[in-house]
Scaffold this active site. Structure first.
Site, PDB file in Angstrom:
ATOM      1  N   HIS A 127       1.017  -1.189   0.099  1.00 32.88           N
ATOM      2  CA  HIS A 127       0.034  -0.160   0.255  1.00 32.88           C
ATOM      3  C   HIS A 127       0.793   1.165  -0.314  1.00 32.88           C
ATOM      4  CE1 HIS A 127      -3.632   2.372   0.899  1.00 32.88           C
ATOM      5  NE2 HIS A 127      -4.488   1.579   0.196  1.00 32.88           N
ATOM      6  N   HIS A 163      -2.042   1.408  12.756  1.00 31.46           N
ATOM      7  CA  HIS A 163      -1.968   0.870  11.984  1.00 31.46           C
ATOM      8  C   HIS A 163      -2.071  -0.055  11.626  1.00 31.46           C
ATOM      9  CE1 HIS A 163       0.242   0.250   7.836  1.00 31.46           C
ATOM     10  NE2 HIS A 163       1.582   0.210   8.644  1.00 31.46           N
ATOM     11  N   HIS A 212      -8.672   6.487   6.902  1.00 30.95           N
ATOM     12  CA  HIS A 212      -7.368   6.755   6.754  1.00 30.95           C
ATOM     13  C   HIS A 212      -6.550   7.558   5.709  1.00 30.95           C
ATOM     14  CE1 HIS A 212      -4.720   4.861   3.424  1.00 30.95           C
ATOM     15  NE2 HIS A 212      -4.959   3.531   4.127  1.00 30.95           N
ATOM     16  N   ASP A 248      -9.009  -3.092   7.553  1.00 29.78           N
ATOM     17  CA  ASP A 248      -9.122  -3.278   8.489  1.00 29.78           C
ATOM     18  C   ASP A 248      -9.936  -3.846   9.346  1.00 29.78           C
ATOM     19  OD1 ASP A 248      -6.365  -1.501   9.950  1.00 29.78           O
ATOM     20  OD2 ASP A 248      -6.709  -3.482   8.847  1.00 29.78           O
ATOM     21  N   ARG A 258      17.048  11.509   5.656  1.00 32.59           N
ATOM     22  CA  ARG A 258      17.301  12.426   7.136  1.00 32.59           C
ATOM     23  C   ARG A 258      16.320  14.153   7.071  1.00 32.59           C
ATOM     24  NH1 ARG A 258      17.738  16.006   9.940  1.00 32.59           N
ATOM     25  NH2 ARG A 258      19.778  15.851  11.761  1.00 32.59           N
TER      26      ARG A 258
HETATM   27  C1  SDX Z   1      -4.046   0.885   8.024  1.00 31.30           C
HETATM   28  O1  SDX Z   1      -1.341   4.020   5.409  1.00 31.30           O
HETATM   29  C2  SDX Z   1      -2.036   2.958   4.764  1.00 31.30           C
HETATM   30  O2  SDX Z   1      -1.837   2.566   3.747  1.00 31.30           O
HETATM   31  C3  SDX Z   1      -2.560   2.301   6.183  1.00 31.30           C
HETATM   32  C4  SDX Z   1      -2.861   1.008   5.932  1.00 31.30           C
HETATM   33  C5  SDX Z   1      -1.729  -0.043   5.274  1.00 31.30           C
HETATM   34  O3  SDX Z   1      -2.632  -0.748   4.130  1.00 31.30           O
HETATM   35  O4  SDX Z   1      -0.398   0.115   5.354  1.00 31.30           O
HETATM   36  O5  SDX Z   1      -4.045   1.394   5.098  1.00 31.30           O
HETATM   37  C6  SDX Z   1      -3.031  -0.170   6.744  1.00 31.30           C
HETATM   38  O6  SDX Z   1      -2.633   1.194   9.009  1.00 31.30           O
HETATM   39  C7  SDX Z   1      -5.248   1.784   8.168  1.00 31.30           C
HETATM   40  C8  SDX Z   1      -5.549   1.798   9.619  1.00 31.30           C
HETATM   41  C9  SDX Z   1      -5.870   1.949   9.957  1.00 31.30           C
HETATM   42  N1  SDX Z   1      -5.743   2.356  11.632  1.00 31.30           N
HETATM   43  C10 SDX Z   1      -6.898   2.537  12.283  1.00 31.30           C
HETATM   44  O7  SDX Z   1      -8.233   1.739  12.334  1.00 31.30           O
HETATM   45  C11 SDX Z   1      -7.180   2.987  13.840  1.00 31.30           C
HETATM   46  C12 SDX Z   1      -8.444   4.573  13.541  1.00 31.30           C
HETATM   47  N2  SDX Z   1      -8.220   5.398  12.254  1.00 31.30           N
HETATM   48  C13 SDX Z   1      -7.338   6.577  12.564  1.00 31.30           C
HETATM   49  O8  SDX Z   1      -6.397   6.700  13.697  1.00 31.30           O
HETATM   50  C14 SDX Z   1      -6.868   7.500  11.468  1.00 31.30           C
HETATM   51  O9  SDX Z   1      -7.974   7.333  11.115  1.00 31.30           O
HETATM   52  C15 SDX Z   1      -5.351   7.264  10.649  1.00 31.30           C
HETATM   53  C16 SDX Z   1      -4.817   7.087  11.411  1.00 31.30           C
HETATM   54  C17 SDX Z   1      -6.244   5.640   9.886  1.00 31.30           C
HETATM   55  C18 SDX Z   1      -5.714   8.165  10.118  1.00 31.30           C
HETATM   56  O10 SDX Z   1      -5.722   9.396  10.855  1.00 31.30           O
HETATM   57  P1  SDX Z   1      -5.526  11.039  10.266  1.00 31.30           P
HETATM   58  O11 SDX Z   1      -5.548  11.337   8.662  1.00 31.30           O
HETATM   59  O12 SDX Z   1      -4.120  11.221  10.826  1.00 31.30           O
HETATM   60  O13 SDX Z   1      -6.564  11.868  10.483  1.00 31.30           O
HETATM   61  P2  SDX Z   1      -6.160  12.106  12.097  1.00 31.30           P
HETATM   62  O14 SDX Z   1      -5.720  11.405  13.401  1.00 31.30           O
HETATM   63  O15 SDX Z   1      -5.951  13.552  11.819  1.00 31.30           O
HETATM   64  O16 SDX Z   1      -8.396  12.146  12.500  1.00 31.30           O
HETATM   65  C19 SDX Z   1      -8.612  13.562  11.667  1.00 31.30           C
HETATM   66  C20 SDX Z   1      -9.885  13.987  12.572  1.00 31.30           C
HETATM   67  C21 SDX Z   1      -9.062  13.647  13.840  1.00 31.30           C
HETATM   68  O17 SDX Z   1     -10.927  14.839  14.401  1.00 31.30           O
HETATM   69  P3  SDX Z   1     -10.200  16.449  15.250  1.00 31.30           P
HETATM   70  O18 SDX Z   1      -9.057  15.492  16.663  1.00 31.30           O
HETATM   71  O19 SDX Z   1      -9.550  16.886  14.328  1.00 31.30           O
HETATM   72  O20 SDX Z   1     -11.645  16.714  15.511  1.00 31.30           O
HETATM   73  O21 SDX Z   1     -11.737  12.919  11.950  1.00 31.30           O
HETATM   74  C22 SDX Z   1     -11.015  12.420  13.329  1.00 31.30           C
HETATM   75  C23 SDX Z   1      -9.988  12.630  14.424  1.00 31.30           C
HETATM   76  O22 SDX Z   1     -10.023  12.642  15.888  1.00 31.30           O
HETATM   77  N3  SDX Z   1     -10.731  10.422  13.654  1.00 31.30           N
HETATM   78  C24 SDX Z   1     -11.516   9.533  13.849  1.00 31.30           C
HETATM   79  C25 SDX Z   1     -10.910   8.863  13.126  1.00 31.30           C
HETATM   80  N4  SDX Z   1      -9.934   8.840  12.587  1.00 31.30           N
HETATM   81  C26 SDX Z   1     -10.302   9.866  12.501  1.00 31.30           C
HETATM   82  N5  SDX Z   1     -12.319   9.828  15.115  1.00 31.30           N
HETATM   83  C27 SDX Z   1     -12.917   8.306  15.401  1.00 31.30           C
HETATM   84  N6  SDX Z   1     -12.203   7.359  15.312  1.00 31.30           N
HETATM   85  C28 SDX Z   1     -11.172   7.301  13.738  1.00 31.30           C
HETATM   86  N7  SDX Z   1     -11.135   5.764  13.937  1.00 31.30           N
END
Ligand code: SDX
Length: 373
Positions: free
Chosen positions: A187, A222, A261, A312, A356
């Site tokens: 990915h 992740h 994501h 996931d 770096r």
């Molecule tokens: C994988 O990169 C890849 O390609 C990864 C992957 C791969 O194949 O390698 O696709 C595999 O890792 C998929 C992701 C798995 N992780 C999760 O399911 C964990 C839950 N997801 C979140 O932690 C989050 O969505 C991320 C980490 C995946 C992405 O987060 P970003 O892009 O850094 O966005 P963010 O955390 O800044 O969120 C933006 C807003 C925030 O709200 P505010 O603080 O601005 O009010 O959206 C909210 C976040 O709180 N938000 C969520 C959320 N995801 C985003 N709120 C609740 N639950 C969530 N899952």
């Protein structure tokens, strides 16, 4: 982006080129070397996809036959690796077990420090063959079961299930598992893959890059999310409690695992394929309550936050129905993603530049140490 502009988490920053895969949020698509991942999941074995990611083209029949023979010859659990897995005990997390086992496998490599293309390809093939035995044995030993010897009449994904459960999978189980492995294989510059590229950029070895990538994948933001999805499902229990659970979780500012994501902002391109596969297992197992919870939580999250599932989310329930222990879910991700990681190691090495980045200092201004310390 202006020089010196800070982009926390490297969000939206293009740091290099790659020819291995294209993640396109605008079209919500994923290409492996130009092929849509949905078609690969439908039409190819995991071995064919691995070859494609490493070499850039699907294998010719004779290439595939030779690769399959090498992979099948490397499946047995090395007794030294078994001893290290046993030494880890049962309190060690399976991700720590597989990380440790891969570290030993790499240390035992006769060509551990040969980073030539041929040597790195051979190491990648050996890891692909060896990791399933580690994951399978780790689950079995925690159930007081002896390891199951590999079968060279089964392809990679069927043998993985055979070594884990000691019985041949149903056609549906084998197909769903294969589909999940194809979807997990690669990915672009996700956190664990970028970790592997950073390690490679110092001219360190492939084994060190993969061990570092496993460490990165373990995190619940992740790869660890697929395990966390099922922990949440078990916490919710009754499908009728999904909405109330979500309200409480969001009120507590919890991240809901399996949703959101960094790149895809309108849904993960892989989810429809994995969800359809998961629903085939639900039908085979009559798992109505599980799929009701799955649907209700996703609908509630869409209403509450407009945030869609990532890969996931459907993978967790699928692996539960396949019979894997929850803590083994992310090691399954390792077994597939080792192909993407090693493809990127080889690509980074072929056109390397030390990775770096800079930092903006916000600590105390220069000052004098008091005399006498
Ligand atoms: C994988 O990169 C890849 O390609 C990864 C992957 C791969 O194949 O390698 O696709 C595999 O890792 C998929 C992701 C798995 N992780 C999760 O399911 C964990 C839950 N997801 C979140 O932690 C989050 O969505 C991320 C980490 C995946 C992405 O987060 P970003 O892009 O850094 O966005 P963010 O955390 O800044 O969120 C933006 C807003 C925030 O709200 P505010 O603080 O601005 O009010 O959206 C909210 C976040 O709180 N938000 C969520 C959320 N995801 C985003 N709120 C609740 N639950 C969530 N899952």
């Amino acid at each position: 982006m202006a020089d010196g502009e800070i982009r926390k988490g490297l969000a939206g920053v293009v740091v290099d080129t790659t020819a291995i895969s294209k993640v396109n949020p605008e079209t919500n698509s994923l290409l492996y070397r130009g092929y849509p991942v949905q078609q690969l999941a439908e039409r190819c074995s995991f071995e064919q996809v691995a070859w494609l990611l490493w070499h850039g083209e699907l294998p010719a029949p004779e290439e595939l036959a030779a690769f399959e023979a090498r992979e099948r010859a490397g499946r047995a659990l090395d007794p030294r690796v078994r001893a290290v897995v046993d030494a880890a005990g049962r309190t060690a997390h399976p991700m720590d077990v597989v990380r440790t086992a891969v570290s030993l496998l790499s240390a035992l490599d006769a060509d551990a420090h040969d980073s030539s293309p041929a040597a790195e390809l051979a190491k990648a093939e050996r890891l692909l063959a060896a990791i399933p035995a580690v994951v399978a044995y780790d689950q079995r030993r925690r159930r007081d079961l002896e390891p199951v010897e590999p079968r060279d009449d089964l392809d990679w994904s069927r043998n993985f299930l055979w070594m884990t459960f000691g019985e041949e999978p149903t056609a549906t189980a084998a197909d769903v598992f294969r589909i999940s492995m194809v979807l997990y294989a690669e990915h672009s510059f996700n956190a664990s893959t970028f970790t592997a590229r950073v390690v490679t950029s110092t001219l360190s070895d492939l084994g060190s890059a993969v061990v570092a990538a496993i460490g990165a994948l373990k995190g619940p933001l992740h790869g660890g999310a697929n395990e966390a999805v099922m922990i949440a499902f078990d916490e919710i229990g009754d499908p009728g409690k999904a909405e109330a659970w979500l309200d409480d979780a969001l009120a507590a500012k919890r991240k809901i695992m399996g949703f959101g994501h960094r790149v895809y902002k309108h849904g993960d391109s892989r989810v429809p394929t994995m969800e359809a596969a998961m629903r085939r297992l639900v039908q085979e197992h009559g798992a109505d309550a599980l799929v009701e919870l799955y649907d209700r939580l996703a609908a509630a999250m869409d209403v509450a936050k407009g945030i869609k599932p990532n890969l996931d989310y459907p993978s967790g329930p699928a692996y539960r129905l396949l019979g894997f222990d929850t803590e083994q879910f992310t090691p399954l991700f390792v077994a597939a993603r080792v192909v993407g990681w090693t493809a990127h190691v080889m690509e980074q090495r072929a056109a390397n530049a030390l990775i770096r980045p800079l930092s903006a200092y916000v600590g105390p201004e220069e000052r004098e140490v008091p005399v006498g310390g």
